[in-house]
Design an enzyme around this catalytic site. Sequence first.
Site, PDB file in Angstrom:
ATOM      1  N   GLU A   1      32.204  38.747  40.216  1.00  0.00           N
ATOM      2  CA  GLU A   1      31.581  37.445  39.992  1.00  0.00           C
ATOM      3  C   GLU A   1      30.651  37.026  41.123  1.00  0.00           C
ATOM      4  OE1 GLU A   1      34.730  38.176  39.628  1.00  0.00           O
ATOM      5  OE2 GLU A   1      35.423  37.562  37.643  1.00  0.00           O
TER       6      GLU A   1
ATOM      7  N   LYS B   1      39.582  25.662  28.549  1.00  0.00           N
ATOM      8  CA  LYS B   1      39.529  26.527  27.374  1.00  0.00           C
ATOM      9  C   LYS B   1      39.601  25.740  26.067  1.00  0.00           C
ATOM     10  CE  LYS B   1      41.533  30.936  25.879  1.00  0.00           C
ATOM     11  NZ  LYS B   1      42.579  31.954  26.182  1.00  0.00           N
TER      12      LYS B   1
ATOM     13  N   PHE C   1      48.784  30.123  34.873  1.00  0.00           N
ATOM     14  CA  PHE C   1      48.198  31.435  35.165  1.00  0.00           C
ATOM     15  C   PHE C   1      46.680  31.303  35.312  1.00  0.00           C
ATOM     16  CE2 PHE C   1      46.290  35.425  33.495  1.00  0.00           C
ATOM     17  CZ  PHE C   1      46.661  36.238  34.557  1.00  0.00           C
ATOM     18  N   GLN C   2      46.163  31.829  36.387  1.00  0.00           N
ATOM     19  CA  GLN C   2      44.734  31.800  36.722  1.00  0.00           C
ATOM     20  C   GLN C   2      44.182  30.377  36.791  1.00  0.00           C
ATOM     21  OE1 GLN C   2      42.610  34.680  34.241  1.00  0.00           O
ATOM     22  NE2 GLN C   2      43.006  36.258  35.782  1.00  0.00           N
TER      23      GLN C   2
END
Lengths: 108, 591
Positions: B53, B165, B115-116
């Site tokens: 990235e 998301k 998570f993440q």
Amino acid sequence: MNKGRTDGTERPEVETWILRLRDRPGALERVLSLLRRRRVGLEGLSFAKAGEDRLDVELHVGVTVVQRERIQVELAGLADVEAAEGEEPVGLRRLDSFNENEGTNDGT
Amino acid sequence: MNDRPTNGAEWICDSLVEEGVRILFGHPGGAILPFYDALHGRPELRHVLVRHEQAAAHAADGYARATGNVGVCLATSGPGATNLVTGLATAAMDSVPLVALTGQVPTNVMGTDAFQEVDVLGLTIPVTKHGFLVESFEDIPDVMREAFRVARSGRPGPVLVDLPKNVQAAAVPAYWRNRPASVPPSENGTRPAPTDPRLYEVLGQAAELLDNALRPVIMVGRGVVASETSECVRALAEAHRLPVITTLLGLDAFSRNHPLSLGMPGMHGTARANRAIQEADLILGFGLRFDDRVTGPVASFAPAAQIVLFEVDPAVVGRTVKPDLAVVGDLRTTLPAFRGRTRSRAHRGEEWWGRLRTWSRDPSSTVFDAAGEGSPFGGLEDQPPTGREAARALARQIEGAGGQVSTDVGQHQMWMAQELKEGAPATHFTSGGLGTMGYALPAAIGAAFGRADRATWAVAGDGGFQMTLQEMATVVQEDLPVRIVVVNNGYLGMVRQWQELFFEGRYSASRLSGPDMSAVARAYGIPARTVTRRDELTSALRWADAATGPVFLEIRVVNEENVYPLVPPGARLDEMVEEPIPPAPEPATLP
């Protein structure tokens, strides 16, 4: 000549600044981050909601004369510092009379 | 009316198209998958898959510098987002307009250390101009418009848009999608007109200072490149026979082959530029921020000069050097207005120019000329080239073909800066403010997409190249004709130089044992050559320039060589050390 060069030796004095921010994620943190990055001493901080999506922030900061104008301009340039109504393109008020009236210019 | 069913991710794509975006550099992951799914059906938005990235941010940066448009990069949440940080900081320091889109965990689990999950908005506050967390799909069009407006306006910079998301996946009712946005659309490159009511009064004062000056100089920074005002600066300089100094990020704003050019200032600047600054009685600064590498100790900078700074960002004024006069506004407005207020002084300045000519304009005269006639190497053709010789040959090859080049950070960066002369606007990309090793290759990828009409070169040292060399895979996958050059001296060269000069030769952790660079390039599928002798240099560069796909060139140069001139740390600009008599060249040996 060499007039007006920054030499970093000016003595900071405590002032009170008031900002109105758009109350969005990160808005207050960005103001505080700027003060820290520019090595402005933060002596006090208070804030309160001002309507549904605005935030009034009162900062007690230790700044030198050289720092003051530059930091204020930089604060005013932040996207979440709201432009004041009227001609001034700056959402920042420096309360020149505040220290005299309230007696808070002693760093406490 | 568009009644097609859609979701937040598709709405983001619509916003990107509306802002004129045609290319994105990114790497997918879980939290950004709805956006990637929407991207799948959008051929008008080309996505370039990078391998890390950080490279996405640098590629977007290179694209933005080459084109003047906003570069766009994207990453998933957590580690994907944190990997962007170096690239965002690089862009922030050099005033490059970027919009970074990051996936985020769904809003219902934000704050749970999911998570993440990482607070990328908080992480990037110091290195972005602004950041948004989009908490509801209704905010998408307004946030996207504002993000691009902020990135472009005033002093350009990076803006982060964090996209949970569930916001990407949210169904967007047609009535929402067709409602008018409350934020007006931005136009690429536009900036607000100057609003300072004193502007024209200040311009008059600046013109008067110039009219009365005996030893004026112009200093040009990246603001001139970004505002596309190089021609205006040249016209002003020629009209008044004003000497012109170009900073590292302003090198491509004014040709150093021009008789009015004094070269680059600062730590590795020319004697003529540095001494001119110290003796000037007026400095006109156009679009620069007086970086400490340019000024040396601020208190000793330009002691005899009045300083007039033309700058779009009022916050830059006085951050290091406090100017006597500041002209705050877009250079596209202020420079022509200033020029119109000056009187011709072309008949003046002979004494000043006589003084300027006593100082060297060239950084080094002790260089074998690889492109020279006859036997240019004096019988030393089987020896490795010096780094400066490699840079000089590279600069000639690149500029001779009208190419563009990104450089990394370190000795090769300074040699290239010293040797590039043409100054064609927006053709030289380097990390000037942050000094980011690993910048060159991914930035060249972005620049190659932005300006496919130019031959694109990435020039790095062996240290920086190994920080992002995985992007050779991106180059191959996209079949990009990027000429990758590694100037290999087996050291972190600038670190070694400082250790030699200022730490009594204690080479602590600066020796590199690299791989066979050409073999690595071939493993990625890139044709490669290795130069170990001076007389191989020219033909190898011509081979690289003629390539229609990616090529790789490793130039093994003298191991221990220093960049001169050099202003030692803490010294005044006029205390610079010019090049000593060079030692006899030694064979290149790689550990």
